[in-house]
Design a protein around this motif. Structure first.
Motif, mmCIF file in Angstrom:
data_model
loop_
_atom_site.group_PDB
_atom_site.id
_atom_site.type_symbol
_atom_site.label_atom_id
_atom_site.label_comp_id
_atom_site.label_asym_id
_atom_site.label_seq_id
_atom_site.Cartn_x
_atom_site.Cartn_y
_atom_site.Cartn_z
ATOM 1 N N VAL A 184 0.868 -1.175 0.000
ATOM 2 C CA VAL A 184 0.000 0.000 0.000
ATOM 3 C C VAL A 184 0.905 1.225 0.000
ATOM 4 C CG1 VAL A 184 -1.860 1.205 1.193
ATOM 5 C CG2 VAL A 184 -1.691 -1.292 1.358
ATOM 6 N N ASP A 185 0.560 2.220 -0.797
ATOM 7 C CA ASP A 185 1.360 3.440 -0.918
ATOM 8 C C ASP A 185 0.642 4.586 -0.213
ATOM 9 O OD1 ASP A 185 3.014 5.510 -1.680
ATOM 10 O OD2 ASP A 185 2.617 5.330 -3.823
ATOM 11 N N TYR A 186 1.334 5.188 0.751
ATOM 12 C CA TYR A 186 0.859 6.384 1.443
ATOM 13 C C TYR A 186 1.844 7.506 1.114
ATOM 14 C CZ TYR A 186 -1.975 3.096 4.133
ATOM 15 O OH TYR A 186 -2.865 2.114 4.514
ATOM 16 N N PRO A 187 1.671 8.235 0.006
ATOM 17 C CA PRO A 187 2.674 9.185 -0.474
ATOM 18 C C PRO A 187 3.005 10.322 0.491
ATOM 19 C CG PRO A 187 0.844 9.005 -2.028
ATOM 20 C CD PRO A 187 0.522 8.155 -0.856
ATOM 21 N N ASP A 188 2.132 10.610 1.454
ATOM 22 C CA ASP A 188 2.380 11.716 2.372
ATOM 23 C C ASP A 188 3.236 11.328 3.574
ATOM 24 O OD1 ASP A 188 0.889 13.388 0.744
ATOM 25 O OD2 ASP A 188 -0.976 12.952 1.795
ATOM 26 N N ARG A 189 3.526 10.038 3.748
ATOM 27 C CA ARG A 189 4.347 9.578 4.870
ATOM 28 C C ARG A 189 5.809 9.478 4.457
ATOM 29 N NH1 ARG A 189 1.478 4.134 6.949
ATOM 30 N NH2 ARG A 189 3.267 3.402 5.738
ATOM 31 N N ALA A 190 6.712 9.628 5.432
ATOM 32 C CA ALA A 190 8.142 9.442 5.154
ATOM 33 C C ALA A 190 8.415 7.992 4.759
ATOM 34 C CB ALA A 190 8.967 9.828 6.373
ATOM 35 N N MET B 88 -4.579 -22.979 8.908
ATOM 36 C CA MET B 88 -5.627 -23.943 8.563
ATOM 37 C C MET B 88 -6.025 -24.767 9.787
ATOM 38 S SD MET B 88 -4.515 -25.025 4.724
ATOM 39 C CE MET B 88 -5.867 -26.152 4.555
ATOM 40 N N SER B 89 -5.059 -25.051 10.647
ATOM 41 C CA SER B 89 -5.368 -25.859 11.821
ATOM 42 C C SER B 89 -6.215 -25.096 12.840
ATOM 43 C CB SER B 89 -4.084 -26.368 12.464
ATOM 44 O OG SER B 89 -3.218 -25.302 12.763
ATOM 45 N N LEU B 90 -6.070 -23.770 12.892
ATOM 46 C CA LEU B 90 -6.870 -22.951 13.807
ATOM 47 C C LEU B 90 -8.035 -22.248 13.123
ATOM 48 C CD1 LEU B 90 -3.970 -21.267 15.825
ATOM 49 C CD2 LEU B 90 -5.319 -23.272 16.465
ATOM 50 N N ASN B 91 -8.096 -22.368 11.791
ATOM 51 C CA ASN B 91 -9.132 -21.691 11.012
ATOM 52 C C ASN B 91 -9.148 -20.196 11.329
ATOM 53 O OD1 ASN B 91 -11.179 -21.423 9.134
ATOM 54 N ND2 ASN B 91 -12.787 -21.789 10.634
ATOM 55 N N GLN B 92 -7.981 -19.578 11.235
ATOM 56 C CA GLN B 92 -7.821 -18.168 11.600
ATOM 57 C C GLN B 92 -6.930 -17.461 10.586
ATOM 58 O OE1 GLN B 92 -9.202 -16.483 14.237
ATOM 59 N NE2 GLN B 92 -8.295 -14.710 13.291
ATOM 60 N N ARG B 93 -7.253 -16.214 10.276
ATOM 61 C CA ARG B 93 -6.459 -15.375 9.374
ATOM 62 C C ARG B 93 -5.936 -14.174 10.140
ATOM 63 N NH1 ARG B 93 -8.160 -16.157 3.730
ATOM 64 N NH2 ARG B 93 -9.763 -17.755 3.742
ATOM 65 N N ILE B 94 -4.744 -13.725 9.743
ATOM 66 C CA ILE B 94 -4.194 -12.489 10.304
ATOM 67 C C ILE B 94 -3.487 -11.712 9.204
ATOM 68 C CG2 ILE B 94 -3.895 -13.379 12.641
ATOM 69 C CD1 ILE B 94 -0.878 -13.505 12.020
ATOM 70 N N ARG B 95 -3.171 -10.486 9.533
ATOM 71 C CA ARG B 95 -2.434 -9.607 8.624
ATOM 72 C C ARG B 95 -1.234 -9.072 9.392
ATOM 73 N NH1 ARG B 95 -6.373 -6.040 7.887
ATOM 74 N NH2 ARG B 95 -7.115 -7.146 6.060
ATOM 75 N N ILE B 96 -0.067 -9.067 8.740
ATOM 76 C CA ILE B 96 1.123 -8.463 9.339
ATOM 77 C C ILE B 96 1.734 -7.518 8.317
ATOM 78 C CG2 ILE B 96 2.553 -10.460 8.714
ATOM 79 C CD1 ILE B 96 4.198 -9.797 11.310
ATOM 80 N N ARG B 97 2.205 -6.383 8.795
ATOM 81 C CA ARG B 97 2.739 -5.383 7.871
ATOM 82 C C ARG B 97 4.048 -4.807 8.387
ATOM 83 N NH1 ARG B 97 1.952 0.071 9.002
ATOM 84 N NH2 ARG B 97 0.912 0.389 10.970
ATOM 85 N N VAL B 98 4.812 -4.300 7.441
ATOM 86 C CA VAL B 98 6.026 -3.551 7.756
ATOM 87 C C VAL B 98 5.980 -2.258 6.940
ATOM 88 C CG1 VAL B 98 7.457 -5.526 8.344
ATOM 89 C CG2 VAL B 98 7.382 -4.739 6.004
ATOM 90 N N GLU B 99 6.553 -1.219 7.498
ATOM 91 C CA GLU B 99 6.642 0.058 6.787
ATOM 92 C C GLU B 99 8.034 0.201 6.203
ATOM 93 O OE1 GLU B 99 5.742 3.150 9.566
ATOM 94 O OE2 GLU B 99 3.616 2.640 9.668
ATOM 95 N N THR B 100 8.110 0.805 5.014
ATOM 96 C CA THR B 100 9.406 1.072 4.395
ATOM 97 C C THR B 100 9.312 2.326 3.533
ATOM 98 O OG1 THR B 100 11.254 0.074 3.179
ATOM 99 C CG2 THR B 100 9.031 -0.382 2.343
ATOM 100 N N ASP B 101 10.473 2.824 3.134
ATOM 101 C CA ASP B 101 10.505 4.026 2.296
ATOM 102 C C ASP B 101 10.859 3.642 0.862
ATOM 103 O OD1 ASP B 101 13.272 3.602 2.259
ATOM 104 O OD2 ASP B 101 13.629 5.046 3.864
ATOM 105 N N GLU B 102 11.078 4.646 0.036
ATOM 106 C CA GLU B 102 11.374 4.405 -1.384
ATOM 107 C C GLU B 102 12.740 3.764 -1.602
ATOM 108 O OE1 GLU B 102 10.997 8.317 -2.996
ATOM 109 O OE2 GLU B 102 8.824 8.112 -3.254
ATOM 110 N N ASP B 103 13.673 3.926 -0.671
ATOM 111 C CA ASP B 103 15.041 3.477 -0.878
ATOM 112 C C ASP B 103 15.393 2.181 -0.161
ATOM 113 O OD1 ASP B 103 15.606 5.775 -2.409
ATOM 114 O OD2 ASP B 103 15.818 6.940 -0.570
ATOM 115 N N THR B 104 14.521 1.704 0.714
ATOM 116 C CA THR B 104 14.837 0.516 1.518
ATOM 117 C C THR B 104 14.021 -0.674 1.010
ATOM 118 O OG1 THR B 104 15.164 1.975 3.398
ATOM 119 C CG2 THR B 104 14.999 -0.383 3.848
ATOM 120 N N PRO B 105 14.717 -1.672 0.463
ATOM 121 C CA PRO B 105 13.967 -2.849 -0.027
ATOM 122 C C PRO B 105 13.429 -3.690 1.112
ATOM 123 C CG PRO B 105 16.328 -3.154 -0.326
ATOM 124 C CD PRO B 105 16.126 -1.787 0.241
#
Length: 103
Positions: free
Chosen positions: A68-74, A86-103
């Motif tokens: 996801v791109d948030y152009p106003d953030r550093a 599958m064993s717990l029948n549960q979904r989650i989301r995990i995210r990391v933030e990065t900038d234009e120069d950090t892969p």
């Protein structure tokens, strides 16, 4: 966790994951009946490994990887992983933030 999963169940799971992750996962929130985790950029591999291997988690399937791109953030990009236990029948989301120069 019993079905249907409540916000209280997700909050308890989020607290447990953050406490057990040794800094690999730094925070969580529950929104729209989904658990959302945040990891530091340099520790995403360790965070994903923890979520896969920890007996209380067992998120062994990567469903989706997107950004996801948030152009106003550093750190304008969020890299977002959607995981399934599958064993717990549960979904989650995990995210990391990065900038234009950090892969």
């Amino acid at each position: 966790m019993s079905w249907p999963v409540t916000a209280a169940d997700l909050t308890a799971l989020g607290q447990s994951i953050v406490a057990d992750s040794a800094g690999e996962i730094t925070s969580f929130d529950v929104a729209y009946d989904e658990l959302n985790l945040t990891a530091p950029l340099g520790r995403i591999v360790q965070a994903l490994t923890h979520l896969r291997d920890h007996p209380a988690c067992r998120f062994e399937v990567l469903i989706d990887l997107t950004a996801v791109d948030y152009p106003d953030r550093a750190k304008r990009f969020d890299v977002v992983y959607h995981l399934l236990s599958m064993s717990l029948n549960q979904r989650i989301r995990i995210r990391v933030e990065t900038d234009e120069d950090t892969p």
